[in-house]
Design a protein around this motif. Structure first.
Motif, short mmCIF file in Angstrom:
data_model
loop_
_atom_site.label_atom_id
_atom_site.label_comp_id
_atom_site.label_asym_id
_atom_site.label_seq_id
_atom_site.Cartn_x
_atom_site.Cartn_y
_atom_site.Cartn_z
N LEU A 84 40.14 -9.32 98.38
CA LEU A 84 39.81 -8.40 97.30
C LEU A 84 38.31 -8.34 97.04
CD1 LEU A 84 42.67 -9.24 94.75
CD2 LEU A 84 42.48 -7.20 96.18
N GLY A 85 37.62 -9.46 97.26
CA GLY A 85 36.18 -9.48 97.06
C GLY A 85 35.38 -9.11 98.30
N SER A 86 36.08 -8.89 99.42
CA SER A 86 35.40 -8.56 100.68
C SER A 86 35.03 -7.08 100.71
CB SER A 86 36.32 -8.88 101.86
OG SER A 86 37.39 -7.95 101.94
N TYR A 87 34.28 -6.71 101.74
CA TYR A 87 33.85 -5.32 101.88
C TYR A 87 35.05 -4.38 101.96
CZ TYR A 87 31.42 -1.22 103.73
OH TYR A 87 30.92 0.05 103.91
N GLU A 88 36.06 -4.75 102.75
CA GLU A 88 37.25 -3.90 102.89
C GLU A 88 37.99 -3.75 101.57
OE1 GLU A 88 36.51 -6.42 104.83
OE2 GLU A 88 36.22 -5.60 106.84
N GLY A 89 38.17 -4.88 100.86
CA GLY A 89 38.87 -4.82 99.58
C GLY A 89 38.11 -4.02 98.55
N GLN A 90 36.79 -4.14 98.56
CA GLN A 90 35.98 -3.41 97.60
C GLN A 90 35.96 -1.91 97.88
OE1 GLN A 90 33.62 -5.01 94.86
NE2 GLN A 90 35.61 -6.02 95.04
N LEU A 91 36.10 -1.53 99.15
CA LEU A 91 36.18 -0.11 99.48
C LEU A 91 37.44 0.52 98.89
CD1 LEU A 91 34.96 0.16 103.19
CD2 LEU A 91 33.73 0.79 101.11
N VAL A 92 38.54 -0.22 98.88
CA VAL A 92 39.76 0.28 98.25
C VAL A 92 39.53 0.48 96.75
CG1 VAL A 92 42.19 -0.15 97.80
CG2 VAL A 92 41.20 -0.83 100.00
N ARG B 43 38.18 4.83 92.10
CA ARG B 43 37.21 5.24 91.08
C ARG B 43 36.86 4.14 90.08
NH1 ARG B 43 37.39 8.55 94.65
NH2 ARG B 43 37.42 10.81 94.39
N LEU B 44 37.22 2.88 90.40
CA LEU B 44 36.65 1.76 89.65
C LEU B 44 35.28 1.47 90.26
CD1 LEU B 44 39.79 1.52 89.15
CD2 LEU B 44 39.38 -0.92 88.83
N PHE B 45 34.45 0.75 89.55
CA PHE B 45 33.12 0.43 90.08
C PHE B 45 33.17 -0.97 90.70
CE2 PHE B 45 28.72 -1.13 89.76
CZ PHE B 45 28.10 -0.13 90.50
N PRO B 46 33.03 -1.07 92.03
CA PRO B 46 33.12 -2.38 92.70
C PRO B 46 32.04 -3.34 92.21
CG PRO B 46 33.17 -0.57 94.29
CD PRO B 46 32.76 0.02 92.99
N ALA B 47 32.44 -4.58 91.97
CA ALA B 47 31.48 -5.58 91.47
C ALA B 47 30.87 -6.42 92.56
CB ALA B 47 32.18 -6.50 90.46
N ARG B 48 31.44 -6.39 93.80
CA ARG B 48 30.98 -7.30 94.85
C ARG B 48 30.17 -6.61 95.94
NH1 ARG B 48 31.52 -10.98 91.52
NH2 ARG B 48 30.57 -12.24 93.17
N ILE B 49 30.05 -5.28 95.90
CA ILE B 49 29.21 -4.57 96.86
C ILE B 49 28.30 -3.63 96.11
CG2 ILE B 49 30.86 -4.70 98.77
CD1 ILE B 49 31.60 -1.78 98.20
N ASN B 50 27.19 -3.28 96.72
CA ASN B 50 26.26 -2.35 96.10
C ASN B 50 26.74 -0.92 96.32
OD1 ASN B 50 24.46 -4.36 95.23
ND2 ASN B 50 23.49 -4.45 97.24
#
Length: 304
Positions: free
Chosen positions: A275-283, A288-295
């Motif tokens: 969930l905190g990885s790049y793939e999980g953050q792309l989902v 339309r949530l704002f990812p907290a672990r990627i820029n």
């Protein structure tokens, strides 16, 4: 002599059986799952059902030996599951509070948690209702029952939900919700009720109306109007889009967290890491949530 051999052999087999039994007893407490294999149950705040269903679909495709069964329920029930060890991983809108931390400290367990995204609550009204643009002061007046301009029917998903807790604690500052408040059980039922009742205003998680590729999300946005809100000291009325959630221009925002009580690196750790990885953050970004672990970079675009 033969009898003596039989006796010795029988004794040896008895010792071997006892050893195997002891070994099996010792192994019964061994983990049956790893970060990329096994079966577990997790508890998820029901406002995140569309998001987590999409996350699980990707995770299971990447790791076919995993089977994560998500139980969607009110946030309060998720924390009960975590405390009584019926779910080792939960997805919720808050981290542990002081009382919960004290309990885990007492039983010598150190849960882990992490912010995954910035989420928001969406206010929805009937499509025939002209009041679809509100200031934060107006929202507060509606939610604490002091609005004198019109009689609203406030609709939540569940009395124990995270949306109720957010409005009561963060917006009403502890004041109770007005008598004209009702629970429709689920987020889809909130949308259905608002679509049928002109005076209703519903409060739902933004990911229910945010996936442009999901037919349910499209149907919901066609049935109701998403309210534009102007933040305190803000200058424009905005909907709960990612850029406005990130900057605080849309003020009804909250965090999305995982909380994990896993004493070893098992499947709960594997999914939380995903969930905190790049793939999980792309989902997360897709919903339309704002990812907290990627820029995430937002650029202005001119629409012709």
């Amino acid at each position: 002599m033969f009898l003596k051999v039989i006796k010795h052999k029988t004794a040896w087999l008895a010792v071997l059986a006892a050893c195997l039994s002891a070994c099996n007893t010792g192994n019964s407490n061994r983990p049956t799952d790893t970060p990329t294999s096994g079966t577990i149950h997790i508890s998820v705040d029901e406002t995140y059902e569309p998001l987590i269903e999409a996350e699980l679909k990707v995770f299971h495709s990447l790791y076919p030996n995993t089977h994560i069964i998500a139980d969607y329920k009110p946030e309060a029930e998720c924390f009960k599951d975590l405390l009584n060890d019926s779910a080792r991983l939960i997805i919720a809108t808050r981290e542990l509070n002081a009382q919960e931390n004290a309990y885990f400290k007492q039983i010598k367990i150190s849960p882990r948690s992490m912010l995954l995204a910035w989420d928001a609550l969406a206010l929805v009204t009937n499509r025939e209702n002209p009041d679809s643009i509100l200031t934060m002061d107006q929202v507060r007046n509606i939610m604490d029952g002091t609005d004198k301009e019109r009689k609203w029917q406030i609709v939540f998903d569940n009395p124990n939900s995270s949306t109720v807790r957010y409005i009561r604690d963060s917006l009403n500052k502890g004041k109770p919700l007005p008598p004209n408040t009702m629970a429709a059980k689920t987020n889809p039922e909130v949308v259905d009720y608002v679509a049928r009742n002109k005076a209703a205003i519903g409060v739902i998680g933004v990911n229910w109306i945010s996936d442009p590729n999901d037919s349910t999300s499209i149907e919901f946005t066609n049935k109701v109007t998403v309210v534009k809100v102007r933040a305190d000291y803000g200058s424009e009325f905005v909907k709960p889009y990612q850029a406005y959630i990130a900057t605080g221009s849309y003020q009804l925002k909250r965090g999305c967290f995982f909380v994990l009580r896993e004493p070893y690196r098992g499947l709960g750790t594997g999914f939380a890491t995903f969930l905190g990885s790049y793939e999980g953050q792309l989902v997360i970004k897709r919903f339309r949530l704002f990812p907290a672990r990627i820029n995430a970079v937002f650029r202005e675009a001119n629409i012709q």
